[in-house]
Enzyme design. Structure first.
Site, PDB file in Angstrom:
ATOM      1  N   LYS A 268       0.842  -1.195   0.000  1.00  0.00           N
ATOM      2  CA  LYS A 268       0.000   0.000   0.000  1.00  0.00           C
ATOM      3  C   LYS A 268       0.878   1.245   0.000  1.00  0.00           C
ATOM      4  O   LYS A 268       1.906   1.261   0.672  1.00  0.00           O
ATOM      5  CB  LYS A 268      -0.846   0.047   1.293  1.00  0.00           C
ATOM      6  CG  LYS A 268      -2.031  -0.871   1.354  1.00  0.00           C
ATOM      7  CD  LYS A 268      -2.751  -0.679   2.695  1.00  0.00           C
ATOM      8  CE  LYS A 268      -3.858  -1.703   2.912  1.00  0.00           C
ATOM      9  NZ  LYS A 268      -5.048  -1.479   2.089  1.00  0.00           N
ATOM     10  N   ARG A 342     -10.189 -11.528   3.050  1.00  0.00           N
ATOM     11  CA  ARG A 342     -11.045 -12.624   2.598  1.00  0.00           C
ATOM     12  C   ARG A 342     -10.305 -13.958   2.637  1.00  0.00           C
ATOM     13  O   ARG A 342     -10.926 -15.016   2.773  1.00  0.00           O
ATOM     14  CB  ARG A 342     -11.619 -12.315   1.206  1.00  0.00           C
ATOM     15  CG  ARG A 342     -10.636 -12.255   0.086  1.00  0.00           C
ATOM     16  CD  ARG A 342     -11.159 -11.474  -1.107  1.00  0.00           C
ATOM     17  NE  ARG A 342     -11.153 -10.025  -0.864  1.00  0.00           N
ATOM     18  CZ  ARG A 342     -11.573  -9.109  -1.739  1.00  0.00           C
ATOM     19  NH1 ARG A 342     -12.037  -9.488  -2.925  1.00  0.00           N
ATOM     20  NH2 ARG A 342     -11.525  -7.829  -1.438  1.00  0.00           N
TER      21      ARG A 342
HETATM   22  N1  BES Z   1      -8.224  -3.644   5.022  1.00  0.00           N
HETATM   23  C1  BES Z   1      -8.396  -3.328   3.654  1.00  0.00           C
HETATM   24  C2  BES Z   1      -9.729  -2.622   3.362  1.00  0.00           C
HETATM   25  C3  BES Z   1     -10.010  -1.352   4.098  1.00  0.00           C
HETATM   26  C4  BES Z   1      -9.219  -0.244   3.927  1.00  0.00           C
HETATM   27  C5  BES Z   1     -11.106  -1.260   4.912  1.00  0.00           C
HETATM   28  C6  BES Z   1      -9.512   0.929   4.612  1.00  0.00           C
HETATM   29  C7  BES Z   1     -11.424  -0.101   5.592  1.00  0.00           C
HETATM   30  C8  BES Z   1     -10.599   0.998   5.445  1.00  0.00           C
HETATM   31  C9  BES Z   1      -8.337  -4.570   2.788  1.00  0.00           C
HETATM   32  O1  BES Z   1      -7.501  -5.566   3.237  1.00  0.00           O
HETATM   33  C10 BES Z   1      -7.849  -4.135   1.425  1.00  0.00           C
HETATM   34  O2  BES Z   1      -6.779  -3.641   1.364  1.00  0.00           O
HETATM   35  N2  BES Z   1      -8.680  -4.354   0.401  1.00  0.00           N
HETATM   36  C11 BES Z   1      -8.352  -3.985  -0.930  1.00  0.00           C
HETATM   37  C12 BES Z   1      -8.893  -5.071  -1.864  1.00  0.00           C
HETATM   38  C13 BES Z   1      -8.510  -4.904  -3.314  1.00  0.00           C
HETATM   39  C14 BES Z   1      -7.026  -5.089  -3.481  1.00  0.00           C
HETATM   40  C15 BES Z   1      -9.237  -5.916  -4.142  1.00  0.00           C
HETATM   41  C16 BES Z   1      -8.985  -2.634  -1.250  1.00  0.00           C
HETATM   42  O3  BES Z   1     -10.093  -2.377  -0.810  1.00  0.00           O
HETATM   43  O4  BES Z   1      -8.332  -1.836  -1.927  1.00  0.00           O
HETATM   44 ZN    ZN Z   2      -5.494  -5.412   2.505  1.00  0.00          ZN
END
Ligand code: BES
Ligand code: ZN
Ligand code: ZN
Length: 490
Positions: A268, A342
């Protein structure tokens, strides 16, 4: 904090003895006739002079008595939503707590029974949250709040606020854990804290460590956890058994406990990584819900499963195009290492459903797309039982922790078709990822009645409803309302 319920209307000397007073007035009535109570004329004049209506935000003034009672006035309409009521209570309490009082009195002249009880409950919930000390690492500690009692006047009859106390206890602990920095809440340190809680609340506790998970062929969980430099990830299993043997139903709670989410190989950027110590909030909410239900000594069994891990970079970290197999035999093509939630939940859900619970609820800060869809003032809900949908909406509305359901139709799976494995983990294109994630999870719960909460409201700048901190631990109040008051699942 102690609660003193005074069923009678206070005498004027009683009212004048309080240094801190919140007065809640019925909006419908004040339109036609301003209620008569001690200092009512002064308050009315001052309100008019200030051009305030005290419906959207509270009005504070010091009363002309000996001690100069600091009074905050709020007007509410009879059918005010729980969310609005809790929000008003947070604002009114904020005005009072600036003075750091030991006691606050709540007076509701002319209020009908039902809104008076709701207001009392909301104010109690607000103050129980406000008085709880959140983690602070500042060398200069801020003064703790002194508040130790709430006096409530003119309730129609003595009320049992046990559920409010229990929910606050669960929510407070969940907020505390969520706000802890990631170096003080690694999976190992988190588990240590849970061990202490298990002793305190009398839960049985087991831990499926990495060795046990490899043995179970929980390849989805292991794929994420193997990237960590330390081998402390695993699934915590807590069990609550009611005192009396009951033939009643069984509840399972599951939570995403990613103690830090770097994104993994698909790292990230800083702006998005900041705050990712809160990616364990789902597990904290599951734990908080278990605490509240334990405090209430509910008469059904509860199994709580917490998926504790970190999503790290490192030579062993999983990567795009890896194919891994979860413990139920489903093979998964890795598309993006940041979709780790997930993955750990897949195996945790598959394990949790083996015990055949009558209802399974899971909580996860799962997707950014849910935040995109709802913002951070609602959380997303999903269920494989369409007959739950109205109860889910109602529980959100009644508790003030608002959720909204999303569709979970089978044809969303088209986007997750893989040429090499049973399913793709996610897509690389921006789409309804919160729905894709829920469809993905759905494969691991099969026919178990299931409610999935994507916690987009887990953190809201400036607080949410009665909660004054950014970290909300949204979900405990919602869950208790759904589980205890909406009886569909039983
Ligand atoms: N933990 C994050 C999602 C999240 C971020 C929830 C900020 C609440 C606040 C999750 O693990 C994630 O990074 N998801 C990705 C999925 C994508 C790569 C398909 C996202 O949402 O960008
Ligand atoms: Zn994530
Ligand atoms: Zn995450």
């Amino acid at each position: 904090m102690k609660l003193k319920q005074q069923l009678k209307t206070p005498t004027s000397s009683q009212l004048n003895s309080h240094s801190n007073l919140i007065i809640v007035l019925p909006k419908e009535q004040i339109k036609s006739k301003w209620p008569v109570f001690p200092h009512s004329n002064t308050i009315m004049e001052r309100l008019n002079r200030a051009g305030k209506k005290c419906t959207a935000s509270p009005f504070s003034t010091d009363l002309p008595n000996k001690i100069g009672t600091h009074a905050t006035i709020v007007c509410i309409k009879k059918d005010i939503s729980s969310f609005e009521l809790l929000t008003l209570c947070r604002k009114a309490a904020g005005e009072q707590l600036k003075q750091n009082p030991r006691e606050i009195a709540l007076y509701m002249p002319g209020m009908e029974a039902e809104p008076a009880i709701r207001t009392a409950e909301a104010m109690l919930a607000t103050l129980l949250a406000a008085c709880y000390e959140m983690p602070s690492y500042k060398s200069k500690k801020s003064k703790p709040l002194k508040l130790n009692s709430l006096v409530i006047y003119n309730l129609p009859e003595e009320q049992d606020f046990d559920q409010t106390f229990a929910e606050a206890e669960g929510n407070n602990l969940a907020r505390y854990l969520t706000a802890l920095p990631p170096n003080d809440l690694t999976p190992a340190l988190y588990r240590k804290r849970i061990t202490t809680l298990a002793k305190e609340y009398g839960w049985k506790m087991d831990f499926l460590d990495m060795k046990a998970l490899r043995k179970k062929k929980a390849g989805a969980f292991v794929a994420v956890a193997q990237g960590s430099p330390v081998d402390d990830a695993g699934i915590v299993h807590l069990r609550y058994k009611p005192r009396s043997k009951s033939k009643l139903k069984k509840l399972a709670l599951v939570g995403k406990g990613i103690c830090f989410d770097t994104g993994g190989m698909n790292l990230k950027p800083a702006q998005y990584m900041h705050g990712m110590h809160e990616d364990m909030e789902g597990s904290a909410v599951a734990l908080g819900t278990l605490i509240a239900l334990t405090e209430l000594e509910v008469n059904f069994e509860i199994d709580c499963w917490l998926a504790l891990a970190q999503n790290h970079i490192g030579p062993k970290a999983y990567k795009q195009n890896d194919v891994v197999t979860a413990c139920n035999g489903t093979s998964i093509e890795i598309i993006h290492t940041d979709a780790e939630g997930r993955m750990v939940l897949a195996d945790t859900l598959a394990i949790a459903t083996k015990d055949k619970p009558d209802l399974l609820m899971d909580y996860a800060t799962l997707t950014g797309s849910c935040v995109g869809a709802l913002g951070t003032i609602y959380s997303g809900a999903f269920t494989n039982k369409n007959e739950f949908i109205n109860d889910i909406i109602d529980a959100g509305r009644d508790s003030g922790e608002r959720v909204w359901p999303f569709p979970l139709d089978e044809d969303y799976d088209k986007d997750l078709e893989s040429t090499i494995a049973d399913i793709k983990q996610c897509t690389l294109t921006s789409g309804p990822d919160h729905i894709h994630a829920a469809r993905f999870l759905q494969r691991f719960v099969n026919k178990t009645p299931w409610v999935h909460v994507d916690l987009s409201a887990g953190n809201n700048k400036g607080g949410l409803a009665h909660i004054a901190t950014d970290t909300t631990a949204f979900g405990v109040r919602f869950s208790l309302d759904f589980i205890l008051n909406k009886k569909q699942w039983e």
